[in-house]
Scaffold this motif. Structure first.
Motif, PDB file in Angstrom:
ATOM      1  N   ARG A 114       4.072  10.083  -7.265  1.00  0.00           N
ATOM      2  CA  ARG A 114       5.116  10.513  -8.204  1.00  0.00           C
ATOM      3  C   ARG A 114       4.521  10.843  -9.567  1.00  0.00           C
ATOM      4  O   ARG A 114       4.928  11.805 -10.230  1.00  0.00           O
ATOM      5  N   GLY A 115       3.566  10.037  -9.984  1.00  0.00           N
ATOM      6  CA  GLY A 115       2.914  10.265 -11.284  1.00  0.00           C
ATOM      7  C   GLY A 115       2.183  11.603 -11.308  1.00  0.00           C
ATOM      8  O   GLY A 115       2.280  12.369 -12.270  1.00  0.00           O
ATOM      9  N   ILE A 116       1.475  11.890 -10.214  1.00  0.00           N
ATOM     10  CA  ILE A 116       0.731  13.157 -10.144  1.00  0.00           C
ATOM     11  C   ILE A 116       1.714  14.334 -10.077  1.00  0.00           C
ATOM     12  O   ILE A 116       1.541  15.342 -10.766  1.00  0.00           O
ATOM     13  N   PHE A 117       2.760  14.204  -9.279  1.00  0.00           N
ATOM     14  CA  PHE A 117       3.714  15.315  -9.153  1.00  0.00           C
ATOM     15  C   PHE A 117       4.353  15.638 -10.509  1.00  0.00           C
ATOM     16  O   PHE A 117       4.593  16.797 -10.828  1.00  0.00           O
ATOM     17  N   ALA A 118       4.620  14.609 -11.289  1.00  0.00           N
ATOM     18  CA  ALA A 118       5.226  14.846 -12.602  1.00  0.00           C
ATOM     19  C   ALA A 118       4.275  15.680 -13.473  1.00  0.00           C
ATOM     20  O   ALA A 118       4.695  16.582 -14.185  1.00  0.00           O
ATOM     21  N   ARG A 119       2.975  15.378 -13.388  1.00  0.00           N
ATOM     22  CA  ARG A 119       2.013  16.131 -14.207  1.00  0.00           C
ATOM     23  C   ARG A 119       1.936  17.592 -13.803  1.00  0.00           C
ATOM     24  O   ARG A 119       1.686  18.452 -14.620  1.00  0.00           O
ATOM     25  N   TYR A 120       2.119  17.847 -12.504  1.00  0.00           N
ATOM     26  CA  TYR A 120       2.051  19.235 -12.027  1.00  0.00           C
ATOM     27  C   TYR A 120       3.428  19.891 -12.042  1.00  0.00           C
ATOM     28  O   TYR A 120       3.581  21.003 -11.584  1.00  0.00           O
ATOM     29  N   ARG A 121       4.418  19.155 -12.541  1.00  0.00           N
ATOM     30  CA  ARG A 121       5.784  19.666 -12.681  1.00  0.00           C
ATOM     31  C   ARG A 121       6.434  20.019 -11.341  1.00  0.00           C
ATOM     32  O   ARG A 121       7.030  21.078 -11.190  1.00  0.00           O
ATOM     33  N   LEU A 124       0.839  -1.197   0.000  1.00  0.00           N
ATOM     34  CA  LEU A 124       0.000   0.000   0.000  1.00  0.00           C
ATOM     35  C   LEU A 124       0.885   1.262   0.000  1.00  0.00           C
ATOM     36  O   LEU A 124       0.592   2.243  -0.685  1.00  0.00           O
ATOM     37  N   TRP A 125       1.961   1.211   0.750  1.00  0.00           N
ATOM     38  CA  TRP A 125       2.914   2.340   0.776  1.00  0.00           C
ATOM     39  C   TRP A 125       3.467   2.585  -0.627  1.00  0.00           C
ATOM     40  O   TRP A 125       3.583   3.719  -1.078  1.00  0.00           O
ATOM     41  N   GLN A 126       3.816   1.477  -1.310  1.00  0.00           N
ATOM     42  CA  GLN A 126       4.416   1.618  -2.637  1.00  0.00           C
ATOM     43  C   GLN A 126       3.405   2.174  -3.634  1.00  0.00           C
ATOM     44  O   GLN A 126       3.741   3.023  -4.462  1.00  0.00           O
ATOM     45  N   MET A 127       2.154   1.718  -3.524  1.00  0.00           N
ATOM     46  CA  MET A 127       1.114   2.245  -4.409  1.00  0.00           C
ATOM     47  C   MET A 127       0.982   3.758  -4.192  1.00  0.00           C
ATOM     48  O   MET A 127       0.945   4.552  -5.135  1.00  0.00           O
ATOM     49  N   ILE A 128       0.932   4.141  -2.922  1.00  0.00           N
ATOM     50  CA  ILE A 128       0.755   5.564  -2.580  1.00  0.00           C
ATOM     51  C   ILE A 128       1.912   6.396  -3.142  1.00  0.00           C
ATOM     52  O   ILE A 128       1.712   7.437  -3.771  1.00  0.00           O
ATOM     53  N   GLU A 129       3.115   5.903  -2.963  1.00  0.00           N
ATOM     54  CA  GLU A 129       4.287   6.669  -3.417  1.00  0.00           C
ATOM     55  C   GLU A 129       4.353   6.722  -4.944  1.00  0.00           C
ATOM     56  O   GLU A 129       4.604   7.775  -5.521  1.00  0.00           O
ATOM     57  N   LEU A 184      -5.552  12.670  -3.810  1.00  0.00           N
ATOM     58  CA  LEU A 184      -6.495  11.843  -3.045  1.00  0.00           C
ATOM     59  C   LEU A 184      -7.285  10.951  -3.995  1.00  0.00           C
ATOM     60  O   LEU A 184      -7.514   9.774  -3.712  1.00  0.00           O
ATOM     61  N   SER A 185      -7.664  11.499  -5.157  1.00  0.00           N
ATOM     62  CA  SER A 185      -8.470  10.663  -6.046  1.00  0.00           C
ATOM     63  C   SER A 185      -7.592   9.623  -6.741  1.00  0.00           C
ATOM     64  O   SER A 185      -8.036   8.508  -6.998  1.00  0.00           O
ATOM     65  N   ALA A 186      -6.313   9.957  -7.001  1.00  0.00           N
ATOM     66  CA  ALA A 186      -5.408   8.946  -7.586  1.00  0.00           C
ATOM     67  C   ALA A 186      -5.236   7.759  -6.636  1.00  0.00           C
ATOM     68  O   ALA A 186      -5.048   6.627  -7.063  1.00  0.00           O
ATOM     69  N   GLU A 226      -4.012  26.225  -6.776  1.00  0.00           N
ATOM     70  CA  GLU A 226      -3.410  25.182  -7.612  1.00  0.00           C
ATOM     71  C   GLU A 226      -2.894  24.031  -6.744  1.00  0.00           C
ATOM     72  O   GLU A 226      -3.055  22.851  -7.073  1.00  0.00           O
ATOM     73  N   VAL A 227      -2.283  24.398  -5.611  1.00  0.00           N
ATOM     74  CA  VAL A 227      -1.732  23.365  -4.727  1.00  0.00           C
ATOM     75  C   VAL A 227      -2.869  22.535  -4.102  1.00  0.00           C
ATOM     76  O   VAL A 227      -2.754  21.312  -3.952  1.00  0.00           O
ATOM     77  N   ILE A 228      -3.967  23.191  -3.783  1.00  0.00           N
ATOM     78  CA  ILE A 228      -5.108  22.438  -3.229  1.00  0.00           C
ATOM     79  C   ILE A 228      -5.683  21.511  -4.315  1.00  0.00           C
ATOM     80  O   ILE A 228      -6.042  20.363  -4.045  1.00  0.00           O
TER      81      ILE A 228
END
Ligand code: HAM
Length: 417
Positions: free
Chosen positions: A31-38, A22-27, A152-154, A143-145
């Motif tokens: 990472r995928g979301i952070f990449a999209r938001y640069r 579960l930790w790995q899924m979360i991380e 959360l939805s990911a 934007e950060v919110i």
């Protein structure tokens, strides 16, 4: 010789299989979301100079006065284990590591607070946080919110709520403090002793007190925003209007104050009903920190990973759903087969098949028991006689059937699954 306890330090845990899935899924998803938001990752040291925290979080805050792990190194330097990630991230930006007019960074890692351990409260816990530095603009807060809601939805987490408030600018503080004091003073005698002290030292913290006697008095007090300047009110209005445009629902909560001194303007918390008394999944806000001779303005949040996991579990999402795929298990009979099977296992792994085998020559039954425990759905059995014939026995552990196959067929069956 006396043996050493195998227990970790109180309030700290080993995190391992099966929970780690579960930790790995979360991380990974974060990472995928952070990449999209640069946003790019920074890994700052876990140990920092003590003064970084006393100065940026505030030297009268609970985190600094009661919870920080402090130590002196052998050279007598005063250090602290980081209780949160913002101070270190901001120090890194101020050091020139990133453009301080527009740095977008994220971090994941352990934080330390020597609090009384209880459900949802650990002494070593983990945060996933982001900081958008520079851009002192309410759109950056929104934007950060938005990023946080996306995260959360990911993760598939439903039922989280965002509570948002403003604490205004330092210039507002005197008016807020005296306005609150005026409003509370007529009922001061109704407050318990400790709250009366808070009234003098940090009246804002009375607002989020959980003590019912304090709450009774506070419920009649005007929202802090009424004591703030027009500019501070306009800032909050823009954040709320922008969030509305982005279709992000937040609850404006006039009693929300955060326990760290660096905040200005917007502050928020994410709460979840699936958690107990410690119901905050995340905290965030806009801040202003002077470090390295620079004034750093930023906005960010940190999610408590243990609490995210507790909330996911409360909604029925479990580590088992993210467990790694079952391996293929190889059972050997005889010395020659054992050696050849080692080669077979490496070949399968090179081709992307997860594989395991027993390396010491044990009885077939013992090897089959280990195969079972590994969760394998297919077992390859090859003894010296199969080796001579150039075949493999492929056993399906689900229905118990087995067949004799040659190498091309074996590869085909395993690579397909
Ligand atoms: P915080 O509210 O102190 O904010 O912590 C953020 C989150 O970390 C909490 O909502 C909670 O989920 C988790 N957390 C805190 N203490 C513990 C604990 N003892 N055990 C388990 N989880 C805990 C900050 O740390 C700010 N640096 C957030 C921020 C980033 N503000 C702006 N940028």
């Amino acid at each position: 010789m006396a043996s050493v306890s195998h227990q970790p330090v109180q309030g700290m845990s080993d995190i391992a299989s099966p929970d780690i899935a579960l930790w790995q899924m979360i991380e990974q998803r974060a990472r995928g979301i952070f990449a999209r938001y640069r946003f790019s990752e920074v890994r700052t040291p876990v140990l920092e100079k003590l003064e970084l925290f006393t100065h940026s979080l505030g030297d009268t805050t609970d985190v600094v006065t009661k919870e920080m792990y402090m130590l002196e190194d052998r050279g007598g330097r005063k250090l602290a284990l980081r209780p949160e990630g913002t101070a270190g991230a901001v120090r890194y930006v101020a050091s020139g590591g990133e453009e301080s007019s527009n740095a977008r960074i994220f971090y994941m890692g352990p934080m330390f607070r020597c609090e009384r351990p209880q459900a949802g409260r650990k002494r070593q816990f983990h945060q996933i946080g982001v900081e958008a530095v520079g851009v002192p603009n309410p759109l950056a807060d929104a934007e950060v919110i938005a990023l946080q809601v996306h995260l959360l939805s990911a993760w598939g987490l439903e039922g989280a709520e965002i509570r948002l408030n403003t604490i205004g600018l330092p210039e507002d503080r005197a008016a807020v403090v005296s306005g609150l004091r005026e409003a509370i003073r007529p009922r001061l005698h109704e407050l318990p002793e400790e709250a009366r002290q808070r009234f003098e030292t940090n009246v804002l913290r009375l607002l989020d007190s959980k003590d019912p006697e304090v709450q009774k008095v506070i419920s009649g007090v005007p929202p802090v925003i009424e004591f703030m300047s027009a500019a501070s009110r306009a800032y909050l209005d823009t954040v709320i209007a922008t969030l509305r445009k982005l279709e992000i629902h937040v609850e404006v909560d006039a009693s929300l104050v955060r326990g760290l001194d660096y905040y200005v303007h917007t502050v928020w918390e994410v709460v979840h009903g699936g958690l107990g008394a410690q119901n905050a999944l995340a905290g965030g806000g806009r801040y202003r920190i002077d470090v390295g001779g620079k004034r750093i303005d930023g906005v960010g949040f940190a999610m408590g990973v243990e609490r995210v996991i507790a909330a996911l579990e409360a909604t029925g999402i479990t580590a088992a759903q993210f467990a790694p795929p079952p391996p293929v298990f190889i059972v050997s009979l005889g010395e020659a087969a054992l050696n050849e099977n080692l080669l077979l296992m490496q070949m399968l792994r090179q081709r992307g098949v997860a594989c395991e085998m027993e390396l010491s020559a044990r009885k077939v039954q013992a090897q089959m028991r280990r195969a079972d425990r590994s969760g394998a759905q297919r077992v390859i059995i090859r003894g010296d006689s199969e080796l001579e014939k150039g075949i493999f026995v492929l056993k399906n552990m689900i229905d118990g059937t087995q067949q004799e196959v040659e190498l091309p067929e074996l590869m085909c069956a395993l690579e397909k699954s």
